[in-house]
Design an enzyme around this catalytic site. Structure first.
Site, short mmCIF file in Angstrom:
data_model
loop_
_atom_site.label_atom_id
_atom_site.label_comp_id
_atom_site.label_asym_id
_atom_site.label_seq_id
_atom_site.Cartn_x
_atom_site.Cartn_y
_atom_site.Cartn_z
CG ASP A 13 -1.74 1.24 1.39
OD1 ASP A 13 -2.42 1.59 0.40
OD2 ASP A 13 -1.73 1.89 2.45
CB SER A 14 0.12 4.76 -0.74
OG SER A 14 -1.09 4.81 0.00
CB CYS A 187 -10.04 5.26 0.18
SG CYS A 187 -8.54 5.93 0.92
CG HIS A 189 -6.73 5.71 5.34
ND1 HIS A 189 -5.97 5.28 4.27
CD2 HIS A 189 -5.86 6.27 6.22
CE1 HIS A 189 -4.70 5.56 4.50
NE2 HIS A 189 -4.60 6.16 5.67
N1 DGL Z 1 -4.06 3.85 0.15
C1 DGL Z 1 -4.71 4.89 -0.61
C2 DGL Z 1 -5.94 4.31 -1.31
O1 DGL Z 1 -6.50 3.33 -0.91
C3 DGL Z 1 -5.09 6.07 0.26
C4 DGL Z 1 -3.91 6.90 0.73
C5 DGL Z 1 -3.17 7.56 -0.40
O2 DGL Z 1 -3.69 8.53 -1.01
O3 DGL Z 1 -2.09 7.11 -0.72
O4 DGL Z 1 -6.37 4.86 -2.29
#
Ligand code: DGL
Length: 274
Positions: A13-14, A187, A189
């Site tokens: 993940d990011s 997303c 979160h």
């Molecule tokens: N993990 C990203 C998503 O699910 C959210 C956080 C980001 O913008 O990197 O899109």
């Protein structure tokens, strides 16, 4: 590449958000081992271009391959929307994103054929949720809404805060006006805002959690490929291993709020080297 059943699943993940996907894999596929990478140095991906997200994702996939993973899950909705299609043509490992499983569940759930998707700016702009849903059923109308403030609010721990609730009301007013009966939390979160979102959308709207749907899709994929971990073998390695590109302390403390067990040994790596 010949993978063995006892090899771990690579999940990336990011940043920390993908831990919501890890949580679902831990719960629903308890035999599976996991190697997680969170790109905490370069988060957010949600406002970045396709080219950048593809470049970052390629580096991460190369790192995960060094960990002998048997399959890869892109836990990030943005990276799934922007990079999965490219990456899956470049590697010979099974790879899964979170967008398709979430979209499929929304198609199965909606009765009035009005579906809302909330996600990052880049995910909404990619149009992938919209495309997959309307490809499956052309009578469904999809209403997308970027909700960029949710990510920092969740990372601040404000998941039950009146300010977050007010932000949610403002973001969602537009799509609730469209009389949606299904809302995809598109997303990483957003599943952590489930109870707050439930209060805002009311009982009539079904909330779809792509993180959960992905764990189910992963189960099906592993069974089909004869790669499901039957358990019972000591590989001599920790069952769950975590890596991040920055801020491991912060990573560990967020992980503590999401996962059933305490994480204390996250390792920092230089992802640009891969
Ligand atoms: N993990 C990203 C998503 O699910 C959210 C956080 C980001 O913008 O990197 O899109």
């Amino acid at each position: 590449m010949k993978a063995d059943k006892w090899a771990p699943i690579g999940v990336f993940d990011s940043g920390v958000g993908g831990l919501t996907v890890v949580r679902e894999i831990m719960r629903n596929l308890p035999n599976e081992r996991i190697v997680y990478f969170g790109d905490t140095a370069r988060v957010p991906y949600g406002s970045k271009s396709r080219d950048t997200v593809i470049r970052y994702s390629r580096q991460i996939v190369r790192f995960l391959q060094t960990q002998q993973v048997k399959a890869i899950v892109i836990a990030c909705n943005t990276a799934s929307a922007l990079a999965l299609e490219t990456i899956e043509q470049e590697i010979d490992l099974p790879i899964l994103g979170v967008v398709k499983p979430g979209a499929q569940m929304a198609v199965e759930t909606t009765r009035n054929k009005r579906v809302g998707v909330i996600a990052t700016e880049s995910t909404i702009q990619s149009g992938l949720y919209q495309k997959l849903i309307t490809q499956a059923d052309s009578e469904i109308t999809v209403y997308g809404k970027p909700c960029p403030l949710f990510v920092p609010l969740v990372e601040e721990g404000w998941t039950k805060d009146p300010i977050t609730e007010e932000v949610a009301r403002r973001y969602l007013a537009e799509i609730l006006d469209k009389k949606i009966d299904t809302l995809i939390m598109g997303c990483t979160h957003y599943p952590l805002l489930r109870s707050l979102l439930r209060g805002v959308v009311g009982e009539e709207v079904t909330l779809v959690n792509p993180a959960y749907e992905t764990s189910q899709a992963l189960r099906r994929m592993l069974l089909e490929l004869n790669l499901a971990n039957p358990g019972g073998v000591d590989t001599g390695q920790q069952k769950y291993r975590f890596f991040a590109s920055d801020g491991v302390e912060r990573f560990n403390s967020f992980a503590h709020s999401v996962l059933p067990e305490q994480i204390s040994d996250t390792r920092q790596i230089q992802i640009e080297e891969f």
